[in-house]
Design a protein around this motif. Sequence first.
Motif, PDB file in Angstrom:
ATOM      1  N   ILE A 245       4.845  38.483  55.759  1.00 42.95           N
ATOM      2  CA  ILE A 245       3.596  39.214  55.596  1.00 42.95           C
ATOM      3  C   ILE A 245       3.026  38.943  54.206  1.00 42.95           C
ATOM      4  O   ILE A 245       1.824  38.694  54.041  1.00 42.95           O
ATOM      5  N   GLY A 246       3.910  38.921  53.187  1.00 38.85           N
ATOM      6  CA  GLY A 246       3.471  38.631  51.824  1.00 38.85           C
ATOM      7  C   GLY A 246       2.762  37.292  51.757  1.00 38.85           C
ATOM      8  O   GLY A 246       1.635  37.188  51.235  1.00 38.85           O
ATOM      9  N   ILE A 247       3.395  36.281  52.308  1.00 34.11           N
ATOM     10  CA  ILE A 247       2.793  34.943  52.254  1.00 34.11           C
ATOM     11  C   ILE A 247       1.488  34.890  53.047  1.00 34.11           C
ATOM     12  O   ILE A 247       0.494  34.286  52.624  1.00 34.11           O
ATOM     13  N   SER A 248       1.461  35.556  54.193  1.00 35.25           N
ATOM     14  CA  SER A 248       0.253  35.524  55.023  1.00 35.25           C
ATOM     15  C   SER A 248      -0.914  36.163  54.290  1.00 35.25           C
ATOM     16  O   SER A 248      -2.038  35.641  54.289  1.00 35.25           O
ATOM     17  N   VAL A 249      -0.643  37.314  53.671  1.00 41.00           N
ATOM     18  CA  VAL A 249      -1.708  37.994  52.946  1.00 41.00           C
ATOM     19  C   VAL A 249      -2.199  37.100  51.805  1.00 41.00           C
ATOM     20  O   VAL A 249      -3.415  36.932  51.598  1.00 41.00           O
ATOM     21  N   ALA A 250      -1.240  36.482  51.101  1.00 44.13           N
ATOM     22  CA  ALA A 250      -1.611  35.590  50.007  1.00 44.13           C
ATOM     23  C   ALA A 250      -2.483  34.451  50.530  1.00 44.13           C
ATOM     24  O   ALA A 250      -3.536  34.132  49.946  1.00 44.13           O
ATOM     25  N   ALA A 251      -2.075  33.847  51.625  1.00 43.12           N
ATOM     26  CA  ALA A 251      -2.830  32.720  52.188  1.00 43.12           C
ATOM     27  C   ALA A 251      -4.237  33.175  52.577  1.00 43.12           C
ATOM     28  O   ALA A 251      -5.230  32.476  52.313  1.00 43.12           O
ATOM     29  N   PHE A 252      -4.340  34.353  53.172  1.00 46.02           N
ATOM     30  CA  PHE A 252      -5.636  34.890  53.592  1.00 46.02           C
ATOM     31  C   PHE A 252      -6.571  35.021  52.379  1.00 46.02           C
ATOM     32  O   PHE A 252      -7.708  34.564  52.383  1.00 46.02           O
ATOM     33  N   ILE A 253      -6.018  35.641  51.307  1.00 47.86           N
ATOM     34  CA  ILE A 253      -6.848  35.864  50.117  1.00 47.86           C
ATOM     35  C   ILE A 253      -7.269  34.525  49.503  1.00 47.86           C
ATOM     36  O   ILE A 253      -8.450  34.306  49.188  1.00 47.86           O
ATOM     37  N   ILE A 254      -6.311  33.611  49.382  1.00 50.99           N
ATOM     38  CA  ILE A 254      -6.632  32.320  48.741  1.00 50.99           C
ATOM     39  C   ILE A 254      -7.679  31.556  49.563  1.00 50.99           C
ATOM     40  O   ILE A 254      -8.681  31.085  49.035  1.00 50.99           O
ATOM     41  N   PHE A 255      -7.452  31.450  50.869  1.00 49.26           N
ATOM     42  CA  PHE A 255      -8.399  30.721  51.733  1.00 49.26           C
ATOM     43  C   PHE A 255      -9.809  31.297  51.615  1.00 49.26           C
ATOM     44  O   PHE A 255     -10.786  30.579  51.418  1.00 49.26           O
ATOM     45  N   LEU A 256      -9.882  32.632  51.722  1.00 48.80           N
ATOM     46  CA  LEU A 256     -11.191  33.272  51.762  1.00 48.80           C
ATOM     47  C   LEU A 256     -11.908  33.153  50.404  1.00 48.80           C
ATOM     48  O   LEU A 256     -13.093  32.792  50.341  1.00 48.80           O
ATOM     49  N   THR A 257     -11.147  33.425  49.336  1.00 46.35           N
ATOM     50  CA  THR A 257     -11.756  33.343  48.010  1.00 46.35           C
ATOM     51  C   THR A 257     -12.284  31.940  47.756  1.00 46.35           C
ATOM     52  O   THR A 257     -13.398  31.745  47.265  1.00 46.35           O
ATOM     53  N   ARG A 258     -11.463  30.955  48.113  1.00 46.19           N
ATOM     54  CA  ARG A 258     -11.874  29.586  47.869  1.00 46.19           C
ATOM     55  C   ARG A 258     -13.153  29.259  48.645  1.00 46.19           C
ATOM     56  O   ARG A 258     -14.095  28.664  48.131  1.00 46.19           O
ATOM     57  N   ASP A 259     -13.151  29.725  49.905  1.00 45.10           N
ATOM     58  CA  ASP A 259     -14.319  29.500  50.758  1.00 45.10           C
ATOM     59  C   ASP A 259     -15.571  30.106  50.122  1.00 45.10           C
ATOM     60  O   ASP A 259     -16.635  29.488  50.042  1.00 45.10           O
ATOM     61  N   ILE A 260     -15.426  31.343  49.615  1.00 42.63           N
ATOM     62  CA  ILE A 260     -16.579  32.030  49.027  1.00 42.63           C
ATOM     63  C   ILE A 260     -17.025  31.337  47.742  1.00 42.63           C
ATOM     64  O   ILE A 260     -18.207  31.081  47.519  1.00 42.63           O
ATOM     65  N   VAL A 261     -16.023  30.984  46.901  1.00 41.37           N
ATOM     66  CA  VAL A 261     -16.356  30.370  45.610  1.00 41.37           C
ATOM     67  C   VAL A 261     -17.015  29.014  45.805  1.00 41.37           C
ATOM     68  O   VAL A 261     -18.067  28.715  45.240  1.00 41.37           O
ATOM     69  N   LEU A 262     -16.390  28.175  46.660  1.00 38.60           N
ATOM     70  CA  LEU A 262     -16.944  26.828  46.864  1.00 38.60           C
ATOM     71  C   LEU A 262     -18.241  26.887  47.664  1.00 38.60           C
ATOM     72  O   LEU A 262     -19.197  26.169  47.390  1.00 38.60           O
ATOM     73  N   ASP A 263     -18.215  27.729  48.700  1.00 41.91           N
ATOM     74  CA  ASP A 263     -19.381  27.928  49.576  1.00 41.91           C
ATOM     75  C   ASP A 263     -20.039  26.609  49.965  1.00 41.91           C
ATOM     76  O   ASP A 263     -21.245  26.415  49.797  1.00 41.91           O
ATOM     77  N   SER A 264     -19.221  25.672  50.472  1.00 44.19           N
ATOM     78  CA  SER A 264     -19.698  24.314  50.739  1.00 44.19           C
ATOM     79  C   SER A 264     -20.801  24.287  51.798  1.00 44.19           C
ATOM     80  O   SER A 264     -21.645  23.407  51.800  1.00 44.19           O
ATOM     81  N   GLU A 265     -20.791  25.274  52.727  1.00 44.64           N
ATOM     82  CA  GLU A 265     -21.829  25.239  53.778  1.00 44.64           C
ATOM     83  C   GLU A 265     -22.974  26.198  53.474  1.00 44.64           C
ATOM     84  O   GLU A 265     -23.851  26.414  54.315  1.00 44.64           O
ATOM     85  N   GLY A 266     -22.894  26.812  52.324  1.00 44.15           N
ATOM     86  CA  GLY A 266     -23.977  27.711  51.913  1.00 44.15           C
ATOM     87  C   GLY A 266     -24.090  28.978  52.727  1.00 44.15           C
ATOM     88  O   GLY A 266     -25.158  29.570  52.837  1.00 44.15           O
ATOM     89  N   ILE A 267     -22.983  29.400  53.355  1.00 42.17           N
ATOM     90  CA  ILE A 267     -23.053  30.610  54.179  1.00 42.17           C
ATOM     91  C   ILE A 267     -23.166  31.859  53.309  1.00 42.17           C
ATOM     92  O   ILE A 267     -23.928  32.766  53.595  1.00 42.17           O
TER      93      ILE A 267
END
Length: 869
Positions: A245-267
């Motif tokens: 669960i620890g790793i999953s939560v970490a992965a969720f946060i990292i994936f999402l944050t990166r997606d938001i920060v990079l925002d490659s598709e401008g969503i």
Amino acid sequence: MSNEINPLYSNLRGLTDSEVSKSRQEHGENTLTPPKRTPLWKLYLDKYKDPIIKILLVAAVISLALACINGEFIESVGIILAIVLATTIGFWFEMDAAKKFNVLTALGEESPVKVRRDGKVVEVARKDIVVGDVVIIEVGDEIPADGTLIESTDLQIDESSLTGEPIITKHADPAKNDTEATYASSKVLRSTMVMNGRGTYQVTEVGDATEIGKVSRASTEITAVKTPLNLQLDKLAKLISKFGIGISVAAFIIFLTRDIVLDSEGIWASTDYLRMAETVLQYFMMAVTLIVMAVPEGMPMAVTLSLALNMRRMLKNNNLVRKLHACETMGAVTVICTDKTGTLTQNKMQVADMKQYDADDALFRSAIALNTTAHLDEEGGKGIGNPTEVALLLWLEKNGVDYRALRKDEDIEAQLPFSTERKYMATIGKIGGKRILMVKGAPEIVASFCDITPEARQEIGDRLRGYQNQAMRTLAFAYRVLADGEQADMTAVAAGPKLTFQAVTAISDPIRLDVPDAVKQCVSAGINVKIVTGDTSATAIEIARQIGIWNAETPAEAQITGPDFAALSDDEAYQRVAKLRVMSRARPTDKQRLVNLLQKRGEVVAVTGDGTNDAPALNHAHVGLSLGSGTSVAKEASDMTLLDDSFGSIVNAVMWGRSLYRNIQRFLYFQLIVNVTALLLVLGGSVIGTELPLTVTQILWVNLIMDTFAALALASLPPSREVMKDKPRKQSDFIITRGMAQGIIIIGLAFFAVLFAFLIHCNQSAGDLHVHELSIFFTTFVMLQFWNLFNAKSFGSNHSAFHAFTHDNGLLLVLAIILGGQWIIVTFGGKMFRTDPLSLQEWLVIIAATSPVMWIGEIWRCIKRVINK
Ligand code: ATP
């Protein structure tokens, strides 16, 4: 102590065959309708109650709803299907295991009951008892059906299963009815136990009409019982889950944050909330899926499956498991305290010699015929009852004497059955118009009741030693003519006038042929074997010598008698038990003390017992083993019953127990490697910033392989004699050994390194090529595990993975399913699994390139084989 008679009954001949069938038609069979079970669909729905599965399902449904808007719902459908499929397969296995446990109840119905039918005493299965049957009961028997006593002697019954009363005195004589008691004193009830005395009763109710049949019992599923291994694994599962669960939560946060920060598709800069929700949901679902994978829900199933399989296989090997934990605890046993008669010996007792000291031949014969609780089956010549007494009756028969002609039940005035504590039995009966007190038992006890000249005593002593040194069982007989109206107390013969010494006999009972070999296996498996017997020390030592636990060098302290042992202080006894190999003239209390002291020394103790008084020792031991020929009371108190009484079956049970433990270790080894690899990959993927390295559906497939299929493949591996070369494990040992943990980490990291390098490479490709390469990546991941399954199979042994390969049906099937399943997924999975068909050449390359996982394992095992030689 005297016989009580119920005047309402005079016919003791019992039913004829036609009366039996008529009664069965009228009143039915003596079986209880099993309690209602929870319906299947309810049990099935229970499987979805798991909170994580619920979350995943809800997320999948929401994503389906969102996906319907843009028309790409295929992956969501795939996820839902995968969850349903995995749950259904898991459920099916569990049901199958539960079915295998059901043998236990069925077997009780077959237990033999002594009845009088058509004037003869015969044994029939419990389920075949009918209303009207005349049943004979004695100490240790379980009452097969409700009825009214016809005749009884000192009858005491344990009614705790019904009324909670542990000891109730029962009387055939209606005048002695205890009005306070729940049931009339002349009434005996199904499933209660005879703790003392004996009696005869007529059956009045059978099956569901009995009192116990009327008490509606809640359905108790044996699978619900948690064994120590279950508990240990539950703890482990919780730990792994937390980690996952620890790793999953970490992965969720990292994936999402990166997606938001990079925002490659401008969503995230736009107002497209639908896309935002979709993205969050996608990562969320991945995180939950990871949790599903990390939670080792297959672990309890692997244990249940192994236990169920073990239980069934053990039954084939004559071990009836009563308490599930016994399956695994047997594997940790360090000391076996075994009975002699029947377990080490064949229980084929035969009178080898008979020496009379009293001239009255006719009296002696009558004494043998009357002073007994055994019978001979008229047709088979087979004995019913105590084997020693059967041997004596057979001796009479061999000498042309019909014991039935000498014995009429009216002639027996009172009887004290044999007991291991007293070591004698006595009967007061009428022979030739005179009232006679007859005693038979252990020679030193019987001799102490008699007046014997010193010369005769010397001769008898020498003779007995001669018999005992040949491992024979010895017995003596004595009698006294009672005056009219004289009341003799049979429990205190020593206090009364002296008896006349009548005879001694030697009964041979050869050891079982397979025992010396089985004992040798125990010794090499680091298990101590101790004999605890009611017989004399000379006989016991000779048996010990024959089975290989006693030789010329064995010190004298390795032997002790029960009374001497009881006289030792706790400290002395604590020291002594370590060296002990033979305890002779032991009484049940001595046995129990021995078990307790051994346990104090940190030993894991298995003990055998057959008598009613062995129940405490059986209860106290880590594993209580009752004998198939033993009393119901002993069986009830035990964890396992040796249906064939044989010591060889004990050794088998140890082998099964150890194999079970090893199979669970194999399963854990395999599953944890997959877990480590997959979790690290997803976490690594989130860090380097690729899209999901494994999709939700792919992870679900991997989860099915490593949980359900691996449980099936590894938990069902057949036991191997090899485990008997190891020393016993400590009961406190953690199931994941140091070596195992190292292996899991090293191999998990190695798999991760290879796959991660591949992932970085995939990341550089784009478009269709990207999906194609990710398909190769996914297949490589699965194939690495595929080959590692071979290593898991060989875990804990130096054998090649192909050793006895054809016996591993479950494993072969699972290997085929993984390969076939992966091909289908890759070829037809399309959008649902994010896959692209691979060419034959690609398949061959992947299979060949991942196979070193097994080859390296094979080489390693080969090296270990050579070194061990
Ligand atoms: P084990 O405890 O290993 O089964 P065992 O059967 O010899 O050994 P007991 O049944 O306690 O132990 O018997 C102890 C002694 O009592 C025997 O050696 C024998 O002399 C005597 N004995 C055994 N059975 C009877 C019997 N039915 N009637 C009278 N005496 C008996």
